[in-house]
Write an enzyme that holds these catalytic residues in place. Structure first.
Site, short mmCIF file in Angstrom:
data_model
loop_
_atom_site.label_atom_id
_atom_site.label_comp_id
_atom_site.label_asym_id
_atom_site.label_seq_id
_atom_site.Cartn_x
_atom_site.Cartn_y
_atom_site.Cartn_z
N ARG A 164 0.84 -1.19 0.00
CA ARG A 164 0.00 0.00 0.00
C ARG A 164 0.89 1.25 0.00
O ARG A 164 1.98 1.25 0.60
CB ARG A 164 -0.83 -0.05 1.28
N THR A 446 -9.03 0.79 -9.32
CA THR A 446 -8.80 -0.49 -8.65
C THR A 446 -9.08 -1.67 -9.58
O THR A 446 -9.93 -1.61 -10.46
CB THR A 446 -9.62 -0.63 -7.35
N THR A 464 -4.36 -0.77 -7.06
CA THR A 464 -5.16 0.43 -7.34
C THR A 464 -4.30 1.68 -7.44
O THR A 464 -3.24 1.77 -6.82
CB THR A 464 -6.21 0.64 -6.23
N ASP A 488 -7.94 8.19 0.56
CA ASP A 488 -8.45 7.09 1.39
C ASP A 488 -8.23 7.36 2.88
O ASP A 488 -8.71 6.61 3.72
CB ASP A 488 -7.81 5.76 0.99
N SER A 518 -10.35 -0.58 1.33
CA SER A 518 -11.42 -1.58 1.25
C SER A 518 -10.96 -2.84 0.54
O SER A 518 -11.72 -3.81 0.44
CB SER A 518 -12.63 -1.01 0.49
N GLY A 538 -13.96 -1.45 -6.62
CA GLY A 538 -15.21 -0.72 -6.41
C GLY A 538 -15.32 -0.10 -5.04
O GLY A 538 -16.42 -0.08 -4.46
N GLY A 539 -14.20 0.39 -4.48
CA GLY A 539 -14.26 1.04 -3.17
C GLY A 539 -14.89 0.11 -2.15
O GLY A 539 -14.62 -1.10 -2.15
#
Ligand code: GLY
Length: 658
Positions: A164, A446, A464, A488, A518, A538-539
């Site tokens: 991340r 994403t 993403t 985010d 997510s 899709g979040g």
């Protein structure tokens, strides 16, 4: 809600029209069509007996286009309808015996399959697929972003890699707040240099390849490099994403130049080459992924720093030098006797696992997959889990996420609060901090991919750049599109981000911190050794899409294709409403409303794209100690031995076999 709804709706309908034969629906085991559909429909007592995954005529009869103001106070574009016959909603899954790859673009799936065919393992193929996605589907992911990998060896060992993005060292809690008004300025965390987190993708791929892969970087990068260099036909999703973003960009904006090379946005089917990205991939193929962070003049890292600085950002050489992916303790749990393996915070797997374990602590579903009683149980479980997400989710290096959230005991405690007939008071879900109305989740970025190789090793990878085309900042001449992952974070406590998600102190911006995600790459292992690999884009609808896919496979024995295509609901506690895909029948909706749910029927399919592979090993490979039958609610035959693979029709994904 974005106009991408329109696009994805169209994708879904087009996909359905492509269904070959068997219009009474899936004659494959577990599919909800024909007789099987009727049996499942029979379980939806007192409600529609219509097979839940077939197109109701009203879906084909939407008026359009028109603008609606939904109850979530968001502007929604309604898609024009496709008049005509009732059509089956999904295809047969692709099946084979030597591994499988599911990505939301066919060329990316094929890149992974090529690596499997060349003897690569699941991790080699997952990285090749992700790199190819960054070339052909740049709205969603690429080398300018980051993600999570969940890997399970056929022997049962599991690893989770967090690559991340992190907040730059000069980031601070108020960086997205206007100094004068004290109000959040959403644009700052979504576009331009301040939106960019330190990219982790290249470092993650280096680490994963070194420790889990079997091929050299050069071979793994080759398919993506070929696509970037030789070109490829622009896909539907890219063409539509380009059509949306290009008009927002000033003349001469580098992203506009990239996406509208001849002046007009890229069109579907148009051949597109990406020579600058090809050059970057060639450097990585030659020198390894570490070359991404090199800082000498004109090196990739140097180009990134200059581009971010020119766009008003604070990314430093030290940020790039010090970026490190993190091996995390896999999050383990159980659902209906299956072992669940997913990525812990800051990934979203904790929310998916909490939901599944709450459901596991409830009685098995009394009715079928589309029944209001089933959906009520699912939504109530989501609301508990998302309530906890809002309060606790963040980077565990800064604020420990209470470990009990992932335990069966905590899930049992929350499950006991759920009423079969009535929603709870908002304060009764999880440990809520208040219920602030917010806009519905949107997502354009994403990408999730699944690979299981011939030996049964499984890789679930979600990657993403966050929102569509990330921060709209291209890193100089590298062709790399940089993320806007800083959105985010919670810019302020209880202020929604672009997905309508709220957070508290646990997810406020801090230097070196990873924003809550997510993304929920997930593996579920049946008692007979079968492996389901799943994840989505899709979040926050990633979590709800993944959970419903697991339920459809595990509880309702659907094939992966049917499980993915089945209509979904989405609830994230705040806002206090349930998004319902249009194919969910009116009487089912009424059953939900009777229980107190506030419904928002989406005019088109949700913007979630779930990919899945199901692997049922040959008998000889099944651990003799793990022969407990899979507990199932019906007597349909299980998946055949070997691989079944599917990609979400909502985004036009196509899987591939080696
Ligand atoms: N950027 C989307 C997510 O991580 O959830």
């Amino acid at each position: 809600m974005s106009a991408n709804f329109l696009l994805d709706c169209q994708d879904l309908r087009e996909k359905r029209r492509e269904k070959r034969g068997g219009e009474q629906g899936g004659n494959g085991p577990g599919q909800l069509g024909g007789e099987a559909a009727q049996r499942a429909g029979d379980r939806v007592s007192g409600e529609s007996k219509r097979p839940t995954v077939r197109l109701p005529t009203r879906f084909g009869g939407l008026p359009g286009p028109r603008l609606l103001v939904g109850s979530l106070a968001t502007l929604v574009v309604m898609a024009p309808g496709v008049p005509g016959e009732l059509q089956a909603a999904y295809r047969e899954p692709l099946r084979g015996g030597r591994g499988a790859v599911a990505a939301d673009h066919e060329l990316a799936s094929r890149a992974g399959a090529e690596i499997l065919a060349r003897g690569g393992n699941a991790v080699d193929a997952a990285i090749a697929t992700a790199l190819a996605l960054g070339v052909v589907q740049p709205a969603g992911s690429g080398l300018g972003g980051g993600g999570f990998l969940v890997f399970r060896r056929a022997d049962g060992t599991v690893r989770v890699l967090d690559f991340r993005e992190v907040a730059p060292k000069q980031a601070h809690a108020n960086m997205f707040v206007d100094e004068k008004t004290g109000q959040v300025v959403p644009e700052r965390s979504r576009r331009g240099g301040l939106a960019v987190g330190v990219p982790g993708e290249a470092a993650g791929f280096a680490q994963a390849l070194r420790e889990l892969g079997s091929l050299p970087a050069e071979q793994v990068i080759a398919p993506a490099l070929r696509l970037a260099k030789e070109g490829f036909p622009v896909g539907r999703h890219l063409a539509r994403s380009a059509a949306l973003v290009v008009p927002q960009l000033r003349a001469g904006h580098p992203l506009r130049v990239l996406l509208a090379p001849g002046g007009a946005p890229l069109k579907q089917g148009e051949q597109w080459r990406r020579p600058e990205l090809a050059e970057t991939l060639a450097v990585l193929a030659k020198d390894g992924f570490a070359a991404y962070y090199r800082l000498e003049p004109s090196a990739i890292g140097d180009e990134i720093l200059h581009a971010v600085a020119a766009a008003g950002g604070v990314l430093s050489a030290d940020d790039l030098r010090s970026y490190k992916p993190v091996w995390r303790q896999p999050l383990l749990g159980r659902y209906r006797g299956w072992q669940v393996v997913t990525a812990p915070p800051p990934a979203g797997g904790i929310t998916a696992l909490e939901t599944l374990q709450i459901l596991d602590a409830r009685p098995v579903f009394a009715e079928g997959p589309g029944a209001s009683s089933t959906l009520h149980e699912i939504v109530e479980s989501f609301k508990h889990a998302f309530s906890d997400r809002a309060r606790y989710h963040g980077d565990p290096a800064f604020d420990a996420v209470p470990p009990e959230l992932g335990t069966a005991a905590y899930a049992k405690d929350r499950a006991a609060t759920i009423s079969r007939e009535q929603v709870l008071q908002p304060t009764q879900y999880g440990r809520p901090q208040g219920n602030t109305p917010a806009q519905a989740p949107r997502d354009h970025g994403t990408s999730h991919l699944c690979v299981i190789d011939k030996d049964g090793n499984a890789a679930a990878l979600t990657t993403t750049v966050n929102l569509s085309f990330g921060a709209h900042v291209i890193a100089g001449r590298t062709g790399v599109l940089l993320n806007n992952q800083m959105d985010d974070f919670a810019a302020q406590s209880n202020k929604p981000n672009a997905f309508g998600l709220v957070g508290t102190g646990a997810n406020l911006v801090a230097p070196g911190k990873r924003p809550a995600s997510s993304m929920s790459p997930l593996l579920a292992v049946a008692p007979d050794g079968s492996v389901l690999c799943v994840g989505g884009s899709g979040g926050p609808t990633i979590v709800t899409g993944v959970v419903q896919t697991v339920i459809n496979v595990v509880d309702f024995r659907m094939t992966v294709e049917a499980a993915i295509a089945a209509p979904r609901v989405h609830a994230q506690f705040i806002p206090d409403s349930v998004l319902v895909e249009p194919e969910i029948a009116a009487d089912v909706r009424a059953g939900l409303q009777r229980r107190g749910h506030r419904l928002v029927v989406t005019p088109a399919a949700l913007e979630t794209a779930v990919q899945a592979v199901f692997y049922r090993p040959p008998r000889a490979q099944v651990d003799p100690g793990a022969t407990t039958p899979i507990p199932v609610a019906d007597d349909r035959p299980a998946e055949p031995r070997g691989f079944s693979v599917a990609a979400d029709p909502r985004k036009g994904g196509i899987p591939a076999l080696p």
